[in-house]
Scaffold this motif. Structure first.
Motif, PDB file in Angstrom:
ATOM      1  N   ARG A 103       0.675  -1.126   0.068  1.00  0.00           N
ATOM      2  CA  ARG A 103      -0.034   0.053  -0.001  1.00  0.00           C
ATOM      3  C   ARG A 103       0.957   1.439   0.081  1.00  0.00           C
ATOM      4  N   LEU A 104       1.024   1.920  -1.021  1.00  0.00           N
ATOM      5  CA  LEU A 104       1.661   3.138  -1.231  1.00  0.00           C
ATOM      6  C   LEU A 104       1.189   4.211  -0.667  1.00  0.00           C
ATOM      7  N   GLU A 105       2.032   5.134  -0.159  1.00  0.00           N
ATOM      8  CA  GLU A 105       1.501   6.551   0.340  1.00  0.00           C
ATOM      9  C   GLU A 105       2.177   7.464  -0.471  1.00  0.00           C
ATOM     10  N   ASN A 106       1.332   8.620  -0.623  1.00  0.00           N
ATOM     11  CA  ASN A 106       1.687   9.925  -1.552  1.00  0.00           C
ATOM     12  C   ASN A 106       1.938  10.815  -0.837  1.00  0.00           C
ATOM     13  N   VAL A 107       3.053  11.820  -1.577  1.00  0.00           N
ATOM     14  CA  VAL A 107       3.425  12.960  -0.942  1.00  0.00           C
ATOM     15  C   VAL A 107       2.278  13.996  -1.021  1.00  0.00           C
ATOM     16  N   ARG A 108       1.383  13.994  -1.649  1.00  0.00           N
ATOM     17  CA  ARG A 108       0.093  14.778  -1.655  1.00  0.00           C
ATOM     18  C   ARG A 108      -0.858  14.680  -0.490  1.00  0.00           C
ATOM     19  N   ALA A 109      -0.632  13.420   0.317  1.00  0.00           N
ATOM     20  CA  ALA A 109      -1.458  13.362   1.257  1.00  0.00           C
ATOM     21  C   ALA A 109      -0.854  13.299   2.700  1.00  0.00           C
ATOM     22  N   ARG A 110       0.693  13.129   2.484  1.00  0.00           N
ATOM     23  CA  ARG A 110       1.372  12.752   3.791  1.00  0.00           C
ATOM     24  C   ARG A 110       2.911  13.437   3.768  1.00  0.00           C
ATOM     25  N   SER A 111       3.481  13.406   4.830  1.00  0.00           N
ATOM     26  CA  SER A 111       4.930  14.075   4.684  1.00  0.00           C
ATOM     27  C   SER A 111       5.852  12.902   4.499  1.00  0.00           C
ATOM     28  N   LEU A 112       6.806  13.382   3.756  1.00  0.00           N
ATOM     29  CA  LEU A 112       7.717  12.384   3.650  1.00  0.00           C
ATOM     30  C   LEU A 112       8.320  11.560   4.850  1.00  0.00           C
ATOM     31  N   ASP A 113       8.479  12.637   5.724  1.00  0.00           N
ATOM     32  CA  ASP A 113       9.028  11.923   7.091  1.00  0.00           C
ATOM     33  C   ASP A 113       8.071  10.868   7.734  1.00  0.00           C
ATOM     34  N   TRP A 114       6.805  11.221   7.702  1.00  0.00           N
ATOM     35  CA  TRP A 114       5.937  10.232   8.064  1.00  0.00           C
ATOM     36  C   TRP A 114       6.022   8.985   7.417  1.00  0.00           C
ATOM     37  N   ILE A 115       5.997   9.188   5.862  1.00  0.00           N
ATOM     38  CA  ILE A 115       6.050   8.073   5.089  1.00  0.00           C
ATOM     39  C   ILE A 115       7.194   7.153   5.594  1.00  0.00           C
ATOM     40  N   TRP A 116       8.434   7.740   5.495  1.00  0.00           N
ATOM     41  CA  TRP A 116       9.581   6.997   5.799  1.00  0.00           C
ATOM     42  C   TRP A 116       9.783   6.556   7.297  1.00  0.00           C
ATOM     43  N   ARG A 117       9.034   7.139   7.898  1.00  0.00           N
ATOM     44  CA  ARG A 117       9.224   6.514   9.489  1.00  0.00           C
ATOM     45  C   ARG A 117       8.106   5.499  10.012  1.00  0.00           C
ATOM     46  N   ARG A 118       7.014   5.921   9.382  1.00  0.00           N
ATOM     47  CA  ARG A 118       5.690   5.256  10.027  1.00  0.00           C
ATOM     48  C   ARG A 118       4.817   4.542   9.034  1.00  0.00           C
ATOM     49  N   SER A 119       5.148   4.486   7.634  1.00  0.00           N
ATOM     50  CA  SER A 119       4.107   3.801   6.826  1.00  0.00           C
ATOM     51  C   SER A 119       4.314   2.243   7.023  1.00  0.00           C
ATOM     52  N   GLU A 120       3.152   1.460   6.628  1.00  0.00           N
ATOM     53  CA  GLU A 120       3.359   0.213   6.480  1.00  0.00           C
ATOM     54  C   GLU A 120       4.489  -0.266   5.334  1.00  0.00           C
ATOM     55  N   SER A 121       4.241   0.383   4.364  1.00  0.00           N
ATOM     56  CA  SER A 121       5.291  -0.001   3.006  1.00  0.00           C
ATOM     57  C   SER A 121       6.634   0.159   3.631  1.00  0.00           C
ATOM     58  N   PHE A 122       7.076   1.264   4.359  1.00  0.00           N
ATOM     59  CA  PHE A 122       8.625   1.205   4.603  1.00  0.00           C
ATOM     60  C   PHE A 122       8.890   0.457   5.622  1.00  0.00           C
ATOM     61  N   ASN A 123       8.114  -0.103   6.309  1.00  0.00           N
ATOM     62  CA  ASN A 123       8.402  -0.918   7.517  1.00  0.00           C
ATOM     63  C   ASN A 123       8.062  -2.507   7.353  1.00  0.00           C
ATOM     64  N   ARG A 124       7.618  -2.589   6.294  1.00  0.00           N
ATOM     65  CA  ARG A 124       7.275  -4.254   6.075  1.00  0.00           C
ATOM     66  C   ARG A 124       8.276  -5.241   6.100  1.00  0.00           C
ATOM     67  N   PHE A 125       9.464  -4.614   5.277  1.00  0.00           N
ATOM     68  CA  PHE A 125      10.599  -5.456   5.456  1.00  0.00           C
ATOM     69  C   PHE A 125      11.961  -4.780   5.979  1.00  0.00           C
ATOM     70  N   ARG A 126      11.507  -4.011   6.722  1.00  0.00           N
ATOM     71  CA  ARG A 126      12.867  -3.303   7.411  1.00  0.00           C
ATOM     72  C   ARG A 126      13.446  -4.214   8.583  1.00  0.00           C
ATOM     73  N   GLY A 127      14.767  -4.128   8.634  1.00  0.00           N
ATOM     74  CA  GLY A 127      15.249  -4.838   9.631  1.00  0.00           C
ATOM     75  C   GLY A 127      15.444  -6.411   9.241  1.00  0.00           C
ATOM     76  N   THR A 128      15.464  -7.020  10.255  1.00  0.00           N
ATOM     77  CA  THR A 128      15.724  -8.537  10.111  1.00  0.00           C
ATOM     78  C   THR A 128      14.255  -9.365  10.663  1.00  0.00           C
TER      79      THR A 128
END
Lengths: 95, 376
Positions: B266-291
């Motif tokens: 599920r992709l987030e869009n810069v028109r709706a969210r800040s880049l900071d929120w997307i990078w830190r909080r979004s499901e898409s960026f956290n899905r495979f982060r780490g091990t």
């Protein structure tokens, strides 16, 4: 180990074309930016590079030794080593 | 887990492109409407800097298609980003090159399909080679550092020595010889693009010798053909660790190929969210982060902090599950799928040579889907 060629004292080091020296706001440290790459600098390297403005290597070492009140001979070794390393990585050019 | 700081942003300004390379990594079902405006990109650049980003790549499609490119370069430089233009060179004339230089462009990566005009134009599906040669001279004349990028595949891999020769002749400072990676259009055209084992072995020798011969003069980066490896590539240096991509319509991606390879992301869009929120909080960026997300054999593997389980897009495309071990890994239970592809190619007498050229996205996404299905 292969010894790098010694840089002449009167060589004038400069940042290579396409290389930018900048503060990384996330860490407060200086970095070199170049195509597809980032190198974080230690304090000595940063102090040297901010003085690579057309001055000769010996002048850079002299200015740093005076400013930080350290032994010139010891410092000159560091300056040579750091610049040789950066030259090998094509981040610094000599004229 | 806590998000690290990102280092590099890939700005895909548009999916429009005058070239039609059959290995394009762009999504095969892209849409072309609703590109971000100049002002929206300016905001993205500022937010990226605040997040810690230092490097910016202008990519596409062909970024020169955007008439506001010089303005975007200026905005990026004002945000203190290091600016790379990744281009086919088509659309770059002398005045545009100096306009970009004046705007503060730091470096250009110019793509070539071959050293040979006829083959190059055939691969690009356009008369582009001569224009690329001209573009290289304009870039040199403007004093901008030049990298040449070659995508290597079965049809051009035997010309590696000549391609390196072209880079020397054009005065490039850097050459990327990247074996094709199978995403987007390249995945659809894999049977026509995959080199043989013999070709790969020869290319590796050529690249190694050229690296040694040109040391100190041209930096040569050789990207391995990972199907022929036994350990996966450390893709992105880990998901959501260093890189982020913003696509033409403002969707933010952990990897440029993720939107097509992992359709349920599920992709987030810069028109709706800040880049900071997307990078830190979004499901898409956290899905495979780490091990933590890793299955076996990755979970207990001593290599897990070295290759991060390989590539999520490749896992999705080859196994149907983005959370499985990259099947390139010899420890993967799915390695047989990669071996089967290699066996089909290396043992067959007649290899498929037909490929489907990339078509530009249209406003009507449905017609593209049909076209893709008809030709595949």
């Amino acid at each position: 180990m292969l010894m790098p060629a010694q840089i002449a004292d009167d060589a004038r080091p400069r940042l290579a074309r396409g290389v930018r020296l900048q503060i990384d706001f996330a860490t407060g440290k200086s970095v070199l930016l170049f195509p597809e790459g980032i190198v974080e600098l230690n304090e000595t390297a940063q102090e040297i590079l901010t003085r690579c403005d057309g001055r000769a290597l010996s002048e850079i070492a002299g200015a740093l030794a005076e400013e930080y009140e350290v032994d010139l001979a010891t410092l000159a070794v560091d300056v040579h080593e750091i610049l040789a390393d950066l030259q090998r990585r094509k981040l610094v050019e000599l004229s | 887990m806590t998000a690290p700081r990102p280092y590099a942003l890939l700005a895909e300004l548009t999916y429009r492109c005058p070239l039609h390379c059959p290995y394009c990594s762009n999504p095969t079902r892209a849409r072309n409407d609703g590109e971000l405006t100049t002002d929206e990109w300016r905001r993205v650049f500022r937010e990226a800097t605040e997040l810690g980003v230092l490097q910016l790549g202008f990519s596409g499609g062909e970024p020169l298609v955007r008439r506001d490119l010089a303005e975007l370069v200026r905005d990026a430089r004002e945000a203190r980003l290091y600016t790379n233009l990744i281009t086919s060179g088509v659309g770059l004339d002398k005045s545009r090159a100096s306009e970009l230089r004046e705007a503060g462009l730091d470096s250009v990566q110019l793509s070539f399909q071959s050293d040979d005009a006829e083959l190059g134009d055939e691969i690009a599906g356009a008369r582009a080679h001569q224009r690329k040669l001209a573009a290289a001279s304009f870039i040199r004349a403007a004093g901008i550092p030049l990298s040449l990028n070659f995508v290597i595949h079965r049809r051009n891999i035997n010309r590696l020595p000549q391609m390196i020769g072209l880079a020397e002749a054009l005065g490039a400072e850097r050459v990327e010889l990247a074996n094709v990676q199978f995403y987007g259009w390249a995945f659809l055209n894999r049977a026509a693009l995959l080199p043989t084992r013999e070709q790969v072995a020869r290319a590796r020798d050529v690249a190694t010798a050229a690296k040694a011969r040109l040391a100190g003069k041209i930096d040569i980066f050789y990207v391995l053909p990972d199907y022929y490896e036994t350990r996966p590539k450390p893709c992105l240096n880990g998901w959501g660790q260093r890189y982020l991509t913003v696509n033409p319509i403002g969707d933010v991606l952990p990897c440029p190929t993720a939107s097509s390879a992992i359709p349920d992301l599920r992709l987030e869009n810069v028109r709706a969210r800040s880049l900071d929120w997307i990078w830190r909080r979004s499901e898409s960026f956290n899905r495979f982060r780490g091990t933590e997300w890793m299955p076996e054999p990755c979970r207990s593997c001593p290599q897990k902090e070295i290759d991060f389980g390989g590539c999520r897009c490749q896992a999705a495309l080859l196994t149907g599950n983005a959370a499985s071990t990259d099947p390139v890994c010899s420890l993967s239970p799915n390695r047989a799928r990669v071996d089967a592809v290699l066996r089909d190619l290396n043992l067959s007498i007649v290899a498929t040579s037909d490929w489907m050229l990339r078509v530009n996205p249209s406003k009507d996404a449905a017609s593209l889907i049909n076209q893709g299905e008809a030709l595949s």
